[in-house]
Design an enzyme around this catalytic site. Structure first.
Site, PDB file in Angstrom:
ATOM      1  CG  ASN A   1      59.230  39.971  31.261  1.00  0.00           C
ATOM      2  OD1 ASN A   1      60.067  39.470  32.016  1.00  0.00           O
ATOM      3  ND2 ASN A   1      59.503  40.985  30.451  1.00  0.00           N
ATOM      4  CD1 TRP A   2      56.494  36.651  36.448  1.00  0.00           C
ATOM      5  CD2 TRP A   2      57.699  35.279  37.749  1.00  0.00           C
ATOM      6  NE1 TRP A   2      55.684  35.606  36.827  1.00  0.00           N
ATOM      7  CE2 TRP A   2      56.389  34.746  37.623  1.00  0.00           C
ATOM      8  CE3 TRP A   2      58.628  34.575  38.524  1.00  0.00           C
ATOM      9  CZ2 TRP A   2      55.996  33.558  38.242  1.00  0.00           C
ATOM     10  CZ3 TRP A   2      58.238  33.388  39.134  1.00  0.00           C
ATOM     11  CH2 TRP A   2      56.945  32.889  39.005  1.00  0.00           C
ATOM     12  CE  LYS A   3      58.807  44.035  32.366  1.00  0.00           C
ATOM     13  NZ  LYS A   3      58.494  45.416  32.004  1.00  0.00           N
TER      14      LYS A   3
ATOM     15  CG  HIS B   1      61.418  43.381  27.251  1.00  0.00           C
ATOM     16  ND1 HIS B   1      61.573  44.629  27.806  1.00  0.00           N
ATOM     17  CD2 HIS B   1      60.172  42.966  27.577  1.00  0.00           C
ATOM     18  CE1 HIS B   1      60.456  44.950  28.450  1.00  0.00           C
ATOM     19  NE2 HIS B   1      59.590  43.962  28.330  1.00  0.00           N
TER      20      HIS B   1
ATOM     21  CD  GLU C   1      61.772  46.459  30.956  1.00  0.00           C
ATOM     22  OE1 GLU C   1      62.065  45.341  31.399  1.00  0.00           O
ATOM     23  OE2 GLU C   1      60.649  46.985  31.119  1.00  0.00           O
TER      24      GLU C   1
ATOM     25  CD  GLU D   1      56.238  43.886  26.002  1.00  0.00           C
ATOM     26  OE1 GLU D   1      55.462  43.439  26.857  1.00  0.00           O
ATOM     27  OE2 GLU D   1      57.449  44.012  26.191  1.00  0.00           O
TER      28      GLU D   1
ATOM     29  N   GLY E   1      54.882  49.523  32.051  1.00  0.00           N
ATOM     30  CA  GLY E   1      55.068  49.907  33.449  1.00  0.00           C
ATOM     31  C   GLY E   1      54.570  51.313  33.769  1.00  0.00           C
TER      32      GLY E   1
ATOM     33  CB  SER F   1      49.821  49.307  31.303  1.00  0.00           C
ATOM     34  OG  SER F   1      50.977  50.050  31.673  1.00  0.00           O
TER      35      SER F   1
ATOM     36  N   GLY G   1      53.887  42.256  32.428  1.00  0.00           N
ATOM     37  CA  GLY G   1      54.949  42.494  33.401  1.00  0.00           C
ATOM     38  C   GLY G   1      54.381  42.560  34.808  1.00  0.00           C
ATOM     39  N   GLY G   2      54.154  43.779  35.295  1.00  0.00           N
ATOM     40  CA  GLY G   2      53.755  44.004  36.686  1.00  0.00           C
ATOM     41  C   GLY G   2      52.623  43.116  37.169  1.00  0.00           C
TER      42      GLY G   2
END
Ligand code: 13P
Length: 252
Positions: free
Chosen positions: A10-12, A98, A100, A168, A174, A213, A234-235
């Site tokens: 997930n590149w957000k 998600h 977010e 999640e 993150g 993470s 993600g990251g």
């Protein structure tokens, strides 16, 4: 536990065209060079980059997904993108619910269920996200919060073919704080039981992903916990070397 792990990046809201294409290219080549692949890889770039990423991935087994979709196939919804449009671009998956989106866009479980149903109607696999906040975990409510999210966010159209569920924990996203192996084991068993009750058509086979993470250093341990059928990253999915290392940790 199913043999083929689902590894989703997930590149957000990160990246521009040149670096996104380069990353997709690197991942496509690395996956092609991987023998006895024990994973399926899906990249979820920002919507503006989906077309370019799909072009780069032509002929590769790496698939592409959206990060969100609208509940309707088309209409006067300025700024939104439908599941049918994602499918038309060549996407195979879409993330819905998600944390977010739940937090910054006030998305409710019932809206998320409608989005997942729209994804199914368009022929996409819906990756439905659930997870408790730090405060909910501290209050001993993690299981009940996640159970309610599952009961209300998974639509009746869900099957093992068209749905994956991503756990999640919000406090692990993150933050560098990964849930412990015991926490993940316990929660994924809980999710498996709830999903099997709710989805009569193959609930026991629905892929359950962990996210929060995940990195190259912890991926192997996480991917080998019972009822962890993949990861939502993600990251660490923004660096091709790290992400391919995570995917390769599926082996064994
Ligand atoms: P991080 O891997 O950056 O913690 O993000 C997890 C996530 O939100 C994936 O959807």
């Amino acid at each position: 536990m199913s043999a083929t792990k689902l590894i989703v990046g997930n590149w957000k809201m990160n990246g521009l065209l040149a670096d996104s294409k380069a990353r997709a290219q690197q991942l496509g080549s690395a996956v092609a060079a991987t023998k006895d692949a024990v994973f399926d890889m899906v990249l979820c770039p920002p919507a503006t980059m989906i077309g370019a990423v799909i072009d780069v991935l032509a002929g590769s087994s790496v698939q592409c997904g959206g990060q969100d979709c609208h509940t309707e196939p088309s209409g006067a919804y300025t700024g939104n993108i439908s599941a049918a449009m994602l499918k038309d671009m060549g996407c195979t998956h879409v993330i819905v619910g998600h944390s977010e989106r739940r937090q910054y866009h006030a998305e409710t479980n019932s809206l998320i269920a409608a989005k997942a149903a729209a994804a199914h109607a368009a022929g996409l696999v819906a990756i439905i996200c659930v997870g408790e906040t730090d405060a909910e975990r501290t209050a001993g409510q993690a299981d009940s919060v996640v159970a309610a999210q599952l009961a209300e966010s998974i639509p009746l159209s869900a099957t093992s073919e068209n749905t994956a569920v991503a756990y999640e924990p919000v406090w692990a996203i993150g933050t560098g704080k990964t849930a412990s192996a015991d926490d993940i084991r316990q929660m994924h068993a809980h999710i498996r039981a709830k999903v099997s009750e709710k989805v009569t058509s193959g609930g026991a086979q629905i892929k359950l992903l962990y996210g929060g993470s995940v990195k190259a250093a912890n991926a192997a341990e996480i991917l080998h916990i019972a009822h962890v059928d993949g990861v939502l990253v993600g990251g660490a999915s923004l660096a091709a070397d790290d992400f391919i290392a995570i995917a390769k940790a599926s082996a064994g």
